[in-house]
Design an enzyme around this catalytic site. Structure first.
Site, PDB file in Angstrom:
ATOM      1  N   HIS A 179       0.825  -1.214   0.000  1.00 53.86           N
ATOM      2  CA  HIS A 179       0.000   0.000   0.000  1.00 53.86           C
ATOM      3  C   HIS A 179       0.854   1.256   0.000  1.00 53.86           C
ATOM      4  CE1 HIS A 179       0.707   0.942   4.306  1.00 53.86           C
ATOM      5  NE2 HIS A 179       0.643  -0.363   4.514  1.00 53.86           N
ATOM      6  N   CYS A 195       3.414  -4.759   6.700  1.00 55.22           N
ATOM      7  CA  CYS A 195       2.974  -4.429   5.349  1.00 55.22           C
ATOM      8  C   CYS A 195       4.133  -3.869   4.528  1.00 55.22           C
ATOM      9  CB  CYS A 195       1.825  -3.424   5.401  1.00 55.22           C
ATOM     10  SG  CYS A 195       0.277  -4.147   5.977  1.00 55.22           S
TER      11      CYS A 195
END
Length: 231
Positions: A179, A195
């Site tokens: 992301h 992440c």
């Protein structure tokens, strides 16, 4: 007794001495400070998004972490698939002809790294962020955005940034994402809760280039000196 002529001559010499240019003072030369390398045009401000994406300022990001075309480190991987090396802080999008598009990323901090093979199941623009319950337990300030409370709306300040790509294994959500929303000063460092974070400009670019269902391989980290988690 001093003669008038000698007195006048002495006065004239003193006047010339007073008007003479003093000897130059030697100083250590101050080295010129080189300006930071320019930021590629792709990292300028974006105004055609639902929310503004600010430009990346000069001198903050190591130039090697900007998006660039390179030779593929894994030519056997299919075009469109993704390889992430957390220690190198690179994500490669495989292309035809043994080439790849390489992006700089930040990755999971100590105790939060993730590795393995997954599928990018789906992707979202300006996604809603819902921190897992275990994250809320560690960081109670995220309680207002918990699963029970419906998460955080997309937009500025949302930890997922402008785009998110959701990784699944065996049909189940891994809770790990590729992301945006990586602050430029943290690009290339291990600071997330596992992440894979990109600059928003890169997350938007990746979103436009890949399709649902592509293979994602995240290599295991061999480093042991990762930073504390920020998100």
């Amino acid at each position: 007794m001093i003669s008038r002529r000698l007195l006048l001559a002495s006065a004239g010499a003193a006047t010339l001495s007073a008007c003479a240019r003093p000897a130059p003072v030697t100083r250590n030369a101050v080295p010129a400070i080189a300006p930071p390398p320019p930021v590629p045009p792709a990292y300028g401000a974006l105004y055609d998004e639902p929310f503004p994406v600010p430009a990346i300022p000069p001198g903050v990001v190591d130039p090697k972490l900007f998006r660039q075309d390179t030779a593929s480190p894994r030519p056997e991987m299919a075009p469109g698939s993704i390889l992430v090396d957390p220690d190198a802080a690179f994500l490669w999008l495989m292309r035809e002809g043994g080439r790849a598009l390489r992006y700089g990323v930040s990755v999971g901090a100590q105790g939060f790294g993730w590795s393995g093979e997954a599928v990018m199941q789906y992707k979202r623009k300006w996604p809603r962020w819902t921190p897992p319950d275990e994250m809320v337990a560690r960081q109670p300030q995220y309680e207002p955005y918990s699963i029970a409370n419906g998460g955080m709306d997309g937009g500025p300040g949302n930890p997922l940034g402008a785009r998110a790509h959701y990784l699944f294994q065996d049909g189940r959500d891994t809770l790990y994402r590729i992301h945006g929303a990586c602050e430029p000063q943290y690009l290339g460092k291990a600071v997330s809760s596992g992440c894979i974070r990109m600059l928003d400009q890169d997350a938007i670019d990746l979103y436009e280039r890949i399709e649902n269902g592509v293979q994602v391989v995240v290599l295991p980290s061999l480093k042991t000196d990762r930073l504390s988690t920020l998100y």
